[in-house]
Design a protein around this motif. Structure first.
Motif, PDB file in Angstrom:
ATOM      1  N   VAL A  84       0.860  -1.184   0.000  1.00  0.00           N
ATOM      2  CA  VAL A  84       0.000   0.000   0.000  1.00  0.00           C
ATOM      3  C   VAL A  84       0.896   1.235   0.000  1.00  0.00           C
ATOM      4  N   GLN A 132       0.885   7.094   1.657  1.00  0.00           N
ATOM      5  CA  GLN A 132      -0.143   8.130   1.840  1.00  0.00           C
ATOM      6  C   GLN A 132      -1.544   7.537   2.029  1.00  0.00           C
ATOM      7  N   ASP A 133      -1.697   6.230   1.772  1.00  0.00           N
ATOM      8  CA  ASP A 133      -3.003   5.582   1.907  1.00  0.00           C
ATOM      9  C   ASP A 133      -3.141   4.796   3.209  1.00  0.00           C
ATOM     10  N   GLU A 134      -2.316   5.075   4.192  1.00  0.00           N
ATOM     11  CA  GLU A 134      -2.315   4.314   5.443  1.00  0.00           C
ATOM     12  C   GLU A 134      -3.669   4.342   6.147  1.00  0.00           C
ATOM     13  N   LEU A 167      -6.664   4.899   4.885  1.00  0.00           N
ATOM     14  CA  LEU A 167      -7.627   4.122   4.096  1.00  0.00           C
ATOM     15  C   LEU A 167      -7.402   2.623   4.309  1.00  0.00           C
ATOM     16  N   MET A 168      -6.145   2.230   4.345  1.00  0.00           N
ATOM     17  CA  MET A 168      -5.819   0.816   4.540  1.00  0.00           C
ATOM     18  C   MET A 168      -6.296   0.330   5.906  1.00  0.00           C
ATOM     19  N   TRP A 218      -9.954  -0.184   5.734  1.00  0.00           N
ATOM     20  CA  TRP A 218     -10.274  -1.347   4.902  1.00  0.00           C
ATOM     21  C   TRP A 218     -10.025  -2.649   5.671  1.00  0.00           C
ATOM     22  N   GLU A 255       5.482   0.333   3.171  1.00  0.00           N
ATOM     23  CA  GLU A 255       4.470  -0.065   2.192  1.00  0.00           C
ATOM     24  C   GLU A 255       3.877  -1.453   2.403  1.00  0.00           C
ATOM     25  N   LEU A 286      -6.332   0.477  -4.197  1.00  0.00           N
ATOM     26  CA  LEU A 286      -5.640   0.775  -2.949  1.00  0.00           C
ATOM     27  C   LEU A 286      -4.464  -0.165  -2.682  1.00  0.00           C
TER      28      LEU A 286
END
Length: 197
Positions: A29, A32-34, A36-37, A40, A65, A98
């Motif tokens: 991932v 910057q999408d931490e 959101l992850m 999820w 990542e 994502l």
């Protein structure tokens, strides 16, 4: 970000014995999408909890990542029901932009966070297991403060209890705390050291 979901690994589970199964999945991932992850992963765990035979789940980050996710079911039949469910398939598809799927491993046996499985089916080769002395050191770092804190917190209530009851209550409280909170944190904290030679 391209994805390769883990719903096409139906034959992999057939290679392992029946009984409790732990699935270890590595996904990549973008940093910057931490948030959101995290949302999820929470959603997936909440869904899995509603399926029969679910024994637990957790995740650990390594680097910026890679996310290592674990979930466990009491039998292959219950694991298959979760993995083939429409809910899970929709959940996986919701992260198409994502996550990038990297690796899936099915494990049997009693493993800790680092132990070699009694038997396994691996989708891709993974990193080497840290030496046992490093595993023991990291587990001790999590176990000692947990044991000390519970001893102090329970002593006003448990002074007259039989030893077996005190140990039972302590382990019932310590096990989920260490499995889902403290051990993942300590593993991330010592991640670079664990991977070093």
């Amino acid at each position: 970000m391209s994805t390769h979901t883990d719903i096409d690994l139906e034959g992999a589970v057939a290679a392992v014995d029946d009984g409790p199964l732990t699935v270890s999945i590595t996904r990549r991932v973008a940093p910057q999408d931490e948030l959101l992850m995290q949302a999820w992963v929470h959603a997936g765990t909440s869904m899995a909890e509603r399926f029969e035979g679910f024994l637990g789940a957790g995740w650990v980050r390594s680097g910026s990542e890679d996310w290592h996710m674990l979930y466990r079911f009491d039998s292959r039949e219950h694991l298959d029901a979760w993995e083939r469910s429409p809910e899970r398939i929709r959940w996986l598809r919701s992260a198409a932009d994502l996550v990038e799927h990297r690796r899936t491993e099915y494990r049997t046996g009693i493993e800790g966070w680092f132990d070699e499985p009694a038997s396994s089916a691996v989708h891709e080769p993974g990193p080497a297991t840290p030496p046992r002395w490093k595993q023991a050191s990291v587990i001790w770092v999590a176990f000692f403060p947990t044991s000390l804190a519970l001893t102090y917190l329970l002593s006003p209530f448990s002074a007259g209890w039989p030893v077996v009851l005190r140990v039972l209550v302590t382990t019932v409280l310590a096990t989920p705390w260490m499995t889902y909170v403290l051990l993942p944190f300590v593993t991330r904290l010592f991640g670079r050291w664990l991977k070093g030679s």
